[in-house]
Structures are given as C-alpha cells and as structure tokens.
Write a protein that holds these residues in place. Structure first.
Motif, PDB file in Angstrom:
ATOM      1  N   UNK A   1      -1.369  -1.208  21.167  1.00  0.00           N
ATOM      2  CA  UNK A   1      -2.201  -2.137  21.169  1.00  0.00           C
ATOM      3  C   UNK A   1      -1.438  -3.209  22.091  1.00  0.00           C
ATOM      4  N   UNK A   2      -0.263  -3.050  22.197  1.00  0.00           N
ATOM      5  CA  UNK A   2       0.519  -4.276  22.856  1.00  0.00           C
ATOM      6  C   UNK A   2       0.271  -3.927  24.698  1.00  0.00           C
ATOM      7  N   UNK A   3       0.124  -2.839  24.905  1.00  0.00           N
ATOM      8  CA  UNK A   3      -0.238  -2.257  26.283  1.00  0.00           C
ATOM      9  C   UNK A   3      -1.696  -2.815  26.532  1.00  0.00           C
ATOM     10  N   UNK A   4      -2.610  -2.575  25.576  1.00  0.00           N
ATOM     11  CA  UNK A   4      -4.049  -3.048  25.603  1.00  0.00           C
ATOM     12  C   UNK A   4      -4.138  -4.598  26.072  1.00  0.00           C
ATOM     13  N   UNK A   5      -3.120  -5.225  25.175  1.00  0.00           N
ATOM     14  CA  UNK A   5      -3.292  -6.700  25.489  1.00  0.00           C
ATOM     15  C   UNK A   5      -2.546  -7.175  26.613  1.00  0.00           C
ATOM     16  N   UNK A   6      -1.283  -6.417  27.069  1.00  0.00           N
ATOM     17  CA  UNK A   6      -0.282  -7.107  27.980  1.00  0.00           C
ATOM     18  C   UNK A   6      -0.549  -6.176  29.215  1.00  0.00           C
ATOM     19  N   UNK A   7      -0.617  -4.941  29.237  1.00  0.00           N
ATOM     20  CA  UNK A   7      -0.565  -4.201  30.293  1.00  0.00           C
ATOM     21  C   UNK A   7       0.914  -3.539  30.330  1.00  0.00           C
ATOM     22  N   UNK A   8       1.765  -3.765  29.526  1.00  0.00           N
ATOM     23  CA  UNK A   8       3.217  -3.460  29.252  1.00  0.00           C
ATOM     24  C   UNK A   8       3.211  -2.165  28.550  1.00  0.00           C
TER      25      UNK A   8
END
Length: 84
Positions: free
Chosen positions: A69-76
């Motif tokens: 979910x963090x990747x989806x939100x930030x791309x990280x």
C-alpha cells in the motif's frame, strides 16, 4: 505503447515486497514529512497505507505500514534493508 490496442489501459508490473512493516521513520523520510505527521495520519485514518492500534492497557500506539500500500501511495519500494 498503442493505447488503442489496450483499450486505454496501462499495465504495471508489481514489484516483489518484503514481508513485514515499513518503519514509520522511513515512511516519513520518503514522504518528506516528520514522524508525527505519519503517526497522526495513521491514527486518524487519513493515510491509506497502514493502521495504528492502541496497545491493550496502554495509551501507546503500534503502527503497521503495508509495503504494498505504501508503494501504491508513494511509488517507493521497501526492500526491508533500507536505511532509516
């Protein structure tokens, strides 16, 4: 890529993620915010990539930040061995 061939859809390859939890301090660093911003955002349900739970018998919180979910939100992409 010809958008007509894919009916305007964009396909994204989803990276592999470590099991576990993105540290709050790393999330704050990636977002260029302070740790309190991330903690309060999770506590208030304003940040869609994790949760905050009050520890039983305490006023302290535990935080969980989903790597996906963090990747989806930030791309990280969190790999588990990132420096904080």
């Amino acid at each position: 890529m010809d958008q007509k061939l894919n009916n305007g859809k964009i396909f994204v390859e989803i990276p592999d993620f470590e099991h576990g939890n993105v540290p709050v301090s790393l999330a704050a660093k990636v977002m260029h915010k302070d740790v309190l911003f991330v903690r309060l955002g999770l506590q208030q349900g304003e940040l869609p990539f994790g949760s905050a739970f009050v520890k039983e018998g305490s006023s302290q919180y535990d935080y969980y930040i989903s790597p996906f979910l963090f990747w989806q939100y930030t791309g990280y992409v969190y790999r588990g061995d990132d420096c904080v």
